[in-house]
Write an enzyme that holds these catalytic residues in place. Structure first.
Site, PDB file in Angstrom:
ATOM      1  N   ASP A  33       0.767  -1.183   0.134  1.00 21.89           N
ATOM      2  CA  ASP A  33       0.373  -0.339   0.192  1.00 21.89           C
ATOM      3  C   ASP A  33       1.034   1.364   0.099  1.00 21.89           C
ATOM      4  O   ASP A  33       1.692   1.779  -0.977  1.00 21.89           O
ATOM      5  CB  ASP A  33      -0.767  -0.185   1.243  1.00 21.89           C
ATOM      6  CG  ASP A  33      -1.589   1.014   1.087  1.00 21.89           C
ATOM      7  OD1 ASP A  33      -2.457   1.209   0.737  1.00 21.89           O
ATOM      8  OD2 ASP A  33      -1.913   1.793   1.985  1.00 21.89           O
ATOM      9  N   TYR A  68      -2.356  11.371   2.521  1.00 21.28           N
ATOM     10  CA  TYR A  68      -2.622  10.907   1.197  1.00 21.28           C
ATOM     11  C   TYR A  68      -3.107  13.286   0.843  1.00 21.28           C
ATOM     12  O   TYR A  68      -2.867  13.135  -0.129  1.00 21.28           O
ATOM     13  CB  TYR A  68      -4.632  11.500   1.216  1.00 21.28           C
ATOM     14  CG  TYR A  68      -4.307   9.463   1.727  1.00 21.28           C
ATOM     15  CD1 TYR A  68      -4.269   8.621   0.791  1.00 21.28           C
ATOM     16  CD2 TYR A  68      -4.193   9.177   2.738  1.00 21.28           C
ATOM     17  CE1 TYR A  68      -4.099   7.327   0.731  1.00 21.28           C
ATOM     18  CE2 TYR A  68      -4.743   7.272   2.697  1.00 21.28           C
ATOM     19  CZ  TYR A  68      -4.788   6.647   1.930  1.00 21.28           C
ATOM     20  OH  TYR A  68      -5.005   5.291   1.546  1.00 21.28           O
ATOM     21  N   HIS A 110      -7.296  -6.420  -0.627  1.00 21.49           N
ATOM     22  CA  HIS A 110      -6.195  -4.863  -0.526  1.00 21.49           C
ATOM     23  C   HIS A 110      -4.786  -5.848   0.764  1.00 21.49           C
ATOM     24  O   HIS A 110      -3.710  -5.542   0.452  1.00 21.49           O
ATOM     25  CB  HIS A 110      -6.448  -3.486  -0.054  1.00 21.49           C
ATOM     26  CG  HIS A 110      -5.430  -3.011   0.097  1.00 21.49           C
ATOM     27  ND1 HIS A 110      -4.996  -2.591  -1.269  1.00 21.49           N
ATOM     28  CD2 HIS A 110      -5.410  -2.176   0.797  1.00 21.49           C
ATOM     29  CE1 HIS A 110      -4.283  -1.797  -0.782  1.00 21.49           C
ATOM     30  NE2 HIS A 110      -4.497  -1.257   0.295  1.00 21.49           N
TER      31      HIS A 110
END
Length: 300
Positions: A103, A209, A276
């Site tokens: 990730d 982010y 994921h």
């Protein structure tokens, strides 16, 4: 000597990282980077097996769990986080190492390996897109653009301003259950909530982010196309293994398109029934893929 031990290491980059260590320091070193919204526990199933042959180094990255949570979005720029990787290696007197990332940890691993090929001997990526492929697909693939709208939410949400237990529980349910459709064991849910409840933790995690330069267009938006996504891109200099859980609902299999043109020494392992979080959804498959590839591609 495979027991996991944890230590707190102050780094030259100004942060202190909690680091899980396992294996004999005389063995070849391997650094494991977790992603959002986890900690070194991403690798809890891989560490014991890897530690039989390698010196395993698995930090809680800046902003996460028991590591420093510096203030300000700028503290989470990718180049600063990548610098932590090499500062961590320096603190442990490690020169050349294998780098593994999942990730966001994979995003940092792609960057770090390109920038310091003399220090990163091998690269392994688990469900983390190559930066050029990712940015291109966000413009060209409606499915991936739709799947990535959560990034816009993470940048804009005010959930982290005053998180309470109910809000954090709803965040956990929304992220894992609704968006990614992954079942998190109850004991792990408690660990997530404890880590996210630390002062500044959720803001620090979301700041990864907010700091990224990746452009995520809205579904009805047609922004200027970044020129770098269509031009030449540096080839990945290391032998590279990519492991992909093919049921990932946030990072779709289309992100594997074209990787063979960017990585001269490339191997892909697709795990059909993993999502994921492949390192703990299908731990045996991920561990086996890593060990087999490491044995077949010894560090030079």
């Amino acid at each position: 000597m495979t027991g996991i031990r944890q230590t707190s290491l102050p780094l030259a980059t100004g942060v202190t990282l909690n680091v899980a260590l396992a294996g004999d320091p005389a063995n070849p070193p391997i650094i494991l980077l977790h992603g959002f919204p986890e900690s070194h526990r991403t690798w809890r199933h891989q560490i014991p097996a890897l530690a039989e042959r390698y010196f395993v180094i698995a930090p809680d990255q800046r902003g996460y769990a028991n590591s420093s949570k510096p203030d300000g979005v700028e503290a989470y720029a990718a180049d600063r986080i990548a610098a932590d990787v090499f500062a961590l290696a320096d603190a442990l007197v490690v020169d050349r190492f294998t780098l593994v990332g999942h990730d966001w940890g994979g995003a940092i691993a792609w960057m770090a390996a390109l920038r310091e090929p003399k220090r990163v001997a091998r690269l392994a990526i688990v469900n983390a897109p190559h930066p050029q492929v990712f940015q291109r697909k966000l413009f060209d693939d409606p499915g991936q653009r739709r799947a990535s709208q959560y990034i816009r939410f993470f940048r804009e949400t005010e959930l982290d301003r005053a998180p309470d237990k109910t809000g954090l529980e709803q965040f956990l349910l929304s992220l894992f259950g609704e968006h990614l459709q992954v079942t998190v064991p109850r004991e792990e849910q408690a660990i997530y909530l404890e880590q996210w409840s630390q002062p500044g933790a959720l803001t620090a995690m979301l700041n990864w982010y907010r700091a990224t330069q990746i452009v995520v267009p809205a579904m009805d938006e047609d922004p200027p196309r970044p020129s770098w996504i269509d031009g030449p891109f540096p080839l990945q200099p290391q032998p590279t293994l990519v492991i992909w859980g093919m049921r990932d609902r946030g990072l779709l299999p289309c992100l594997l398109d074209g990787l063979e043109t960017l990585i001269p020494d490339y191997r892909i392992v697709q795990i059909r029934d993993a999502g994921h979080f492949a390192p703990w959804e299908k731990p045996e498959e991920v561990t086996s893929a890593l060990l087999e590839w490491l044995a077949a591609r010894p560090a030079q």
